[in-house]
Design a protein around this motif. Sequence first.
Motif, mmCIF file in Angstrom:
data_model
loop_
_atom_site.group_PDB
_atom_site.id
_atom_site.type_symbol
_atom_site.label_atom_id
_atom_site.label_comp_id
_atom_site.label_asym_id
_atom_site.label_seq_id
_atom_site.Cartn_x
_atom_site.Cartn_y
_atom_site.Cartn_z
ATOM 1 N N TYR A 86 -17.085 -10.861 -150.686
ATOM 2 C CA TYR A 86 -16.190 -11.300 -149.527
ATOM 3 C C TYR A 86 -17.320 -11.334 -148.321
ATOM 4 O O TYR A 86 -16.668 -11.912 -147.369
ATOM 5 N N ASP A 122 -6.948 -15.239 -152.613
ATOM 6 C CA ASP A 122 -8.580 -15.641 -152.994
ATOM 7 C C ASP A 122 -9.252 -14.309 -153.346
ATOM 8 O O ASP A 122 -10.285 -13.763 -152.645
ATOM 9 N N ARG A 147 -13.239 -7.611 -145.038
ATOM 10 C CA ARG A 147 -12.675 -8.932 -145.411
ATOM 11 C C ARG A 147 -11.897 -8.663 -146.511
ATOM 12 O O ARG A 147 -10.879 -9.360 -147.125
ATOM 13 N N CYS A 197 -8.432 -7.286 -145.235
ATOM 14 C CA CYS A 197 -7.787 -8.564 -144.720
ATOM 15 C C CYS A 197 -7.313 -9.753 -145.622
ATOM 16 O O CYS A 197 -6.099 -10.188 -145.272
ATOM 17 N N SER A 198 -7.989 -9.978 -146.710
ATOM 18 C CA SER A 198 -7.785 -11.228 -147.470
ATOM 19 C C SER A 198 -6.839 -10.823 -148.525
ATOM 20 O O SER A 198 -7.341 -9.997 -149.490
#
Length: 634
Positions: free
Chosen positions: A193, A185, A178, A181-182
């Motif tokens: 995450y 935020d 995560r 990929c993020s």
Amino acid sequence: MFITVCYVAPLAGAVLADGVLGRFRTIFYFCCVYAAGNLLLCSAASPPVNFSPVPMTMFGLTLIGIGTGGIKPCVAAFGGDQFHLPRQEDLLKQFFSVFYFAICFGGLLGMFVIPALRRTVTCFNEDSCYALGFGFSAGLMFLALFFFLGGKPLYRIKEPREDVMAEFIKCASFAIWRKICSKKDPKKHWLDYASGHYRSKLISDMKTVFAILFMYLPLPFFWALFDQQGSRWTFQASRMDSNLLGMWLMPDQIQVVNPAMVLILIPLFDKGLYPLLRRHRQLMSSPLHKMVLGGIMAGLSFVAAGLLEIKLEETYPVLPRYGEAQLNIINTLPCDVDVVNPFNKLQNVISADNYVFRAVSAKNYTSNEIFVFVPKNCDNLKLRVPGARLNVLTSELQVISVIISSTNDKLELSTAEPDELEKSLSGKPKLRVLLLQSSPSNKDITVNLHGGVLSSHTFHAPNKKLSSSVYWELDPGRYNYSLSFSKSILNTYQGEMYAELGAVYSLVIQEIDYSVEFSKLYEMTPPNTIHMVWLLPQYALISVSEVMFVIAGLQFSFTQVRSAFRQVVTFMQGNLMLDTNKAPKKKIYIYICVCVCVCVCVCVRYFYLYVGNKKSLVTVQIKDGALSSTERNL
């Protein structure tokens, strides 16, 4: 392979204990596997059982490695489960000291008893009894199982609730994925995450675990250094004088010093040093303090080992380097001779002495020409030609002996088989016989070496000009040697020699017409002159390091995380290890481990703060996955 299984299998043991079997049953089942492995080794060493030794031994070692995997990560945690925290925290500290004391006592006992049984007891028409050694270990394991089961009604047995290891890996993997990929935020902690997909309690506990693992950065380097006792330090012992009150110690026996010192230091530290420091200076008040000082002590032990190695190198043989060879000229004549070496330089070689030409060019096979000149007034020796020439075929890294002799008024140069200048790994002296015969004609010459009932060697010389025996490893001491002829019982020559620890010798004997014309023992490699007692400082430092680092690490691992994660941290604490034995440049690798271990420990030292002239102690705490500290004046 066996070591790999021993260090990988604890991961499986931790998973089974956490999510399937629980600690008690995991220990019991894997102890049975361990005992079965010992029984298989005993059977493999017993000829009447008629098992194939090699596959049965491999299978037995595999079972022992697997059994280790279930025992190693669970025993300390299971013992800690028996205490009610924080009410019995002082008892918990004592338990880990007693626990490690028992481990060292068992290791010390095994080093003495099992080898003694193997050596002193004969079985199956052999000089030693390996079956008894393995059988004794198996018997002790079954006895331990009996006592372990007998105490079951008294144990606090916690049943497994969840597969923590699997959840740990899944949550960490998901959080990393995560985070990658993020792009928007951003989170304060990378484990955040995983929020929403995994329980907040799990994430909080994992933050605690990773914060603790940060403190474990020195662990791989510490164990890599500690493991040198069985390799590099034993090698040092083989290069040292091991004469102790008339007894000769084997190099690997020096390893007994470490567990013996640990057995002494554990009660000394727990009952004496630690209470004294806490009472006066509030030092060593937490496991982390002890681990820091223990890591520094490990580094200092290798400083001591390095200083000792500098002195030991003075007694090491000077070996040829790559692309080079050495020529060892041995002069058996009654006068000095002049030798023109491969560098076209004149070198005088004293009578009955030797001289080594070093750095002789030798790439693949190289022919090096030498000339020998004998003076006219060479005692009563009359030579038809007072000189000789010889082409010596050398290969890189070889040491070739060239023997100068005379037979029937003729000067002769003979080359022997390559020398082995390296000291033996056992520390014992090495000897070979070089026999020069006047006219090989089926004389059946035998050279006998006697130094006691267990130290006798015989060399049956072939019928050729120069013959060489294999290298014999001898016990240090005085020897008598004799040369006899099958066709002439009366002409028997006897001589005497003394072999010192670590030395390499060539016994040169020249025979002419059934009599010995020349005999001398040449020391090719110097003996061990530095006593093994100089190993004690580094063993003392590593033993102090072990007591501080390992025992405090067990306590730190157990007390800083909740019960479900103790297997994870215990597995990390005992199995993070670097293998320095297969490093391409082992010495450099060891130096790097020393530097990293000490530097990381010094970095942790920054948790101690000093405000002005007043000392204040900062106690490290881990709360919600973050490191925090509280200051207390001393």
